[in-house]
Design a protein around this motif. Structure first.
Motif, PDB file in Angstrom:
ATOM      1  N   VAL A 430       0.849  -1.190   0.000  1.00 18.26           N
ATOM      2  CA  VAL A 430       0.000   0.000   0.000  1.00 18.26           C
ATOM      3  C   VAL A 430       0.881   1.235   0.000  1.00 18.26           C
ATOM      4  O   VAL A 430       1.975   1.234   0.577  1.00 18.26           O
ATOM      5  CB  VAL A 430      -0.983   0.071   1.197  1.00 18.26           C
ATOM      6  N   ALA A 431       0.394   2.273  -0.677  1.00 15.58           N
ATOM      7  CA  ALA A 431       1.131   3.530  -0.731  1.00 15.58           C
ATOM      8  C   ALA A 431       0.588   4.445   0.354  1.00 15.58           C
ATOM      9  O   ALA A 431      -0.615   4.634   0.459  1.00 15.58           O
ATOM     10  CB  ALA A 431       0.953   4.170  -2.099  1.00 15.58           C
ATOM     11  N   PHE A 451       5.576   6.864   1.167  1.00 18.49           N
ATOM     12  CA  PHE A 451       6.311   5.623   1.394  1.00 18.49           C
ATOM     13  C   PHE A 451       5.366   4.458   1.198  1.00 18.49           C
ATOM     14  O   PHE A 451       4.162   4.647   1.013  1.00 18.49           O
ATOM     15  CB  PHE A 451       7.003   5.610   2.762  1.00 18.49           C
ATOM     16  N   GLU A 452       5.936   3.250   1.169  1.00 15.72           N
ATOM     17  CA  GLU A 452       5.117   2.076   0.915  1.00 15.72           C
ATOM     18  C   GLU A 452       5.246   1.100   2.058  1.00 15.72           C
ATOM     19  O   GLU A 452       6.295   0.950   2.652  1.00 15.72           O
ATOM     20  CB  GLU A 452       5.577   1.384  -0.376  1.00 15.72           C
ATOM     21  N   LEU A 453       4.140   0.435   2.331  1.00 17.50           N
ATOM     22  CA  LEU A 453       4.170  -0.699   3.253  1.00 17.50           C
ATOM     23  C   LEU A 453       4.091  -1.925   2.354  1.00 17.50           C
ATOM     24  O   LEU A 453       3.104  -2.124   1.638  1.00 17.50           O
ATOM     25  CB  LEU A 453       2.975  -0.624   4.199  1.00 17.50           C
ATOM     26  N   GLY A 488       1.677  -8.158  10.847  1.00 23.66           N
ATOM     27  CA  GLY A 488       2.730  -7.511  11.615  1.00 23.66           C
ATOM     28  C   GLY A 488       3.749  -6.778  10.758  1.00 23.66           C
ATOM     29  O   GLY A 488       4.752  -6.283  11.261  1.00 23.66           O
ATOM     30  N   LYS A 489       3.512  -6.677   9.420  1.00 24.10           N
ATOM     31  CA  LYS A 489       4.442  -5.936   8.537  1.00 24.10           C
ATOM     32  C   LYS A 489       4.438  -4.458   8.921  1.00 24.10           C
ATOM     33  O   LYS A 489       3.370  -3.873   9.141  1.00 24.10           O
ATOM     34  CB  LYS A 489       3.998  -6.071   7.075  1.00 24.10           C
ATOM     35  N   ALA A 622       2.577   2.467  -9.674  1.00 27.21           N
ATOM     36  CA  ALA A 622       2.664   2.665  -8.231  1.00 27.21           C
ATOM     37  C   ALA A 622       1.575   1.865  -7.548  1.00 27.21           C
ATOM     38  O   ALA A 622       0.515   1.670  -8.124  1.00 27.21           O
ATOM     39  CB  ALA A 622       2.486   4.145  -7.907  1.00 27.21           C
ATOM     40  N   PRO A 623       1.812   1.382  -6.333  1.00 26.12           N
ATOM     41  CA  PRO A 623       0.747   0.671  -5.642  1.00 26.12           C
ATOM     42  C   PRO A 623      -0.387   1.620  -5.291  1.00 26.12           C
ATOM     43  O   PRO A 623      -0.201   2.836  -5.254  1.00 26.12           O
ATOM     44  CB  PRO A 623       1.426   0.144  -4.380  1.00 26.12           C
ATOM     45  N   HIS A 624      -1.548   1.054  -5.047  1.00 24.54           N
ATOM     46  CA  HIS A 624      -2.711   1.869  -4.706  1.00 24.54           C
ATOM     47  C   HIS A 624      -2.540   2.510  -3.344  1.00 24.54           C
ATOM     48  O   HIS A 624      -1.934   1.921  -2.464  1.00 24.54           O
ATOM     49  CB  HIS A 624      -3.954   0.989  -4.655  1.00 24.54           C
TER      50      HIS A 624
END
Ligand code: ADP
Ligand code: MG
Length: 632
Positions: A430-431, A451-453, A488-489, A622-624
């Motif tokens: 996710v962005a 940033f991205e997870l 837990g990420k 790019a991620p959503h």
């Protein structure tokens, strides 16, 4: 004492350094005995840096080698400063790229705004070192309440570049109220009205049991004595054109001379009923104009009236009526203008405090804060300081909408948590797009960071539970973390300003001479540009192997091949700008490919496959952004 901490007012127009002498803050004068150091930096003909009063003559003699009002450019991007470029003779480096840190040209050299501010800070540090006969390394620096994250970061960077550990950034109005020792009143409401050279701030402070709380702030980052100067300059230029048939509006030297003269006239009118504006023009001609205070007041009325709206808004935000204000504090050199005092008194229905010098009061308060941080004296021991965040902070959610997490005027330090989820089945990244501002749409807010997870296990849309936590520390710096709670990420960042310097850039500026820092900077630019070129070329290779490639027309493919070849050619050369230009062109040229890849990935997912199986990879898409979660 080795751990001496000084308080610094790094002003748009003037800067000062102060310290606590016993239980009283005092300003440290320069070698010339003067307290105010004009925030002016110049290069002399031997390329030596000159700061302060001595630099002022360069504004007139060699304006291309001098700069003032640099605070207006701190932490800002090229698109933020179009107004300033019209009003101020800033000369930007001509090879600036979008998103790059601004650089200002002085003679043949270029400097970032934090570097220029660092020259001013170094001068203040030198004054303090001389005064104490020992090096000072720690400081509290003040910033306008309206400074956003990028501007605060840039100020901290300036301190570090100047060799000062910045222990705290304090809002200027908060510092002013400390200088007046209003905490001793125990209870009451204080309004701080700060009209300086370049910014206007109004703050409403609440005192309960001797503790300060800023309950509302408002203001205008483009309002101050400079506006008065510019107005008078325009009038003088019109006069000169009309009466003398002389157009000097493009003559930098003449305009600088006029600026100096109108400031002198303005200052004279604060203490006398009339003055004469006198300018010597090129060709030996003289411009003379008598100005009465009344006439001056009429001229500036529209400018000073612009402070009324923000004051009313701040009162409204604080839920207060003017008659509920117990104390009014005046800050900033422009509050010496009698008409400004009249306006303030009428607005808040009481006489403002004027005992302390309005252009020193912020530095004095910074010294009080410094003393608190160093363990303090009895006088300040139990004092707690609370500030507010001036703008709401949040993130972008699906549909380009802003979701606020910390609301404006929240007391800091502050933290808040919100939950989000994914909007697409099998979405593993996710962005998080961090935003600042009050507007509903992300595009209308200021973008602070992205940033991205990554690495969320593949789950249907709406199932992941992404917790986003915002923390604003005591300096007003934002830390953001995101955690997918089922797996837990985690991902976390300290928000770096969009146009700020990286830590490495600051380090290199501290360690190296400015000359070699510039070389370093260039070298790093080349390396970064090459890395980026490698990433986009790899993504393109992937794209060519995807089904989306077959959907492009042959003209589109040909164009991409041409852009790819161009990038490959410049990639190994040392010209980072050429590399960046080629990257941008290829990015532009592969936009449709990226969209098609995204579409096919989404439809594959809809057919039952997960996103991982679909060839999304690290393609140029790019991620959503996250979606608002239904659960709470
Ligand atoms: P900043 O906080 O922006 O650095 P200051 O508080 O030092 O600014 O105020 C600087 C401004 O105050 C300048 O525009 C200067 O011309 C103006 N100023 C200083 N003294 C006077 C005065 N006596 N009358 C009117 N304006 C003044
Ligand atoms: Mg000021």
């Amino acid at each position: 004492m080795t751990d001496r901490i000084v308080g610094i007012d790094l002003g748009t127009t003037n800067s000062l350094v102060a310290f606590m002498q016993g239980d009283r803050p005092v300003v440290i004068p320069g070698a010339d005995g003067v307290n105010l150091v004009p925030s002016v930096v110049a290069l002399d003909d031997k390329d030596q840096i000159i700061v302060g009063n001595a630099a002022r003559k360069y504004l007139i003699e060699t304006p291309e080698r001098a700069v003032y009002s640099i605070k207006r450019l701190m932490g800002r991007g090229i698109e933020d400063i179009q107004q300033e470029l019209k009003l101020f003779p800033f000369r930007l480096a001509d090879d600036l790229q979008t998103g790059e840190v601004l650089r200002i040209r002085l003679g043949e050299r270029t400097f970032t705004p934090p570097e220029i501010s660092a020259f001013v800070l170094r001068q203040l540090k030198r004054n303090a070192d001389r005064f104490f006969n020992a090096p000072v390394t720690k400081a509290v620096i003040t910033v306008p309440a309206y400074f956003n994250d990028a501007q605060r970061q840039a100020t901290k960077d300036a301190g570090r570049i100047a060799g000062l550990e910045v222990l705290r950034l304090v809002n200027e109005p908060t510092a002013a109220s400390l200088a007046y020792g209003l905490d001793k009143k125990q209870n009451g409401i204080v309004a701080v009205y700060d009209l300086g050279g370049g910014t206007f701030d109004i703050s409403i402070l609440k005192l309960h049991d001797g503790i300060f709380e800023v309950v509302a702030t408002n203001g205008d980052t483009h309002l101050g004595g400079d506006d008065i100067d510019n107005l008078l300059i325009t009038i003088a230029l019109d006069d000169i054109r009309g009466d003398m048939g002389l157009d000097v509006s493009r003559d930098g030297e003449a305009v600088a001379t006029i600026r100096k003269a109108v400031i002198e006239a303005k200052i004279a009118l604060s203490s006398q009923p009339a003055t004469t504006l006198e300018v010597e023009l090129p060709g030996g001609k003289h411009y003379l104009r008598k100005i009465a205070r009344e006439q001056f007041e009429q001229l500036i009325q529209p400018i000073i009236d612009r402070t009324v709206g923000p004051c009313k808004q701040a009162l409204k935000d604080a839920g207060l009526k003017p008659e509920q204000i117990d104390e009014v504090v005046l800050v900033g050199g422009s509050t010496r203008i009698p008409k400004v005092r009249v306006l303030v008194e009428a607005m808040f229905q009481r006489k403002p405090h004027t005992d302390l010098n309005p252009d020193e009061v912020v530095a004095l308060g910074a010294a009080v804060q410094a003393n608190i941080l160093s363990g303090g004296s009895e006088a300040t021991e139990n004092m707690l300081l609370l500030d507010v965040t001036p703008l709401s902070l949040g993130i972008e959610v699906a549909g380009g909408v802003t979701d606020k997490i910390i609301l404006r005027n929240s007391t800091i330090p502050a933290s808040a948590t919100q939950h989000y989820t994914t909007q697409v089945d099998g979405q593993t990244n996710v962005a998080i797009h961090v935003l600042q501002g009050e507007r509903e749409l992300a595009k209308d807010c200021r973008s602070l960071a992205r940033f991205e997870l990554k690495g969320i296990p593949s789950m249907p849309a709406g199932i992941p539970r992404v917790e986003v936590k915002f923390l604003i520390d005591a300096n007003g710096i934002l830390h953001v973390s995101a955690r997918e709670q089922r797996s837990g990420k985690e991902a976390e960042i300290e928000v770096q300003p969009s146009y700020g310097l990286t830590d490495e850039q600051v380090e290199s500026m501290i360690l190296d001479s400015f000359d070699s820092a510039e070389e370093d900077f260039r070298e790093r630019q080349v390396i970064e540009a090459r890395n980026e070129a490698g990433t986009i070329l790899a993504a393109l290779e992937k794209g060519k192997r995807s089904p989306a490639w077959g959907q492009l027309t042959s003209a589109e493919k040909k164009r991409i091949a041409k852009l790819e070849k161009a990038l490959n050619e410049v990639k190994s050369e040392d010209d980072y700008q050429a590399i960046r230009t080629a990257i941008d062109a290829l990015n532009q040229g592969t936009m449709r490919l990226a969209e098609l890849m995204m579409d096919s990935a989404v439809s594959t997912a809809l057919k039952g496959k997960t996103m991982d199986q679909a060839d999304m990879g690290e393609g140029p898409d790019a991620p959503h952004p996250v979606a608002k979660a239904e659960f709470e």
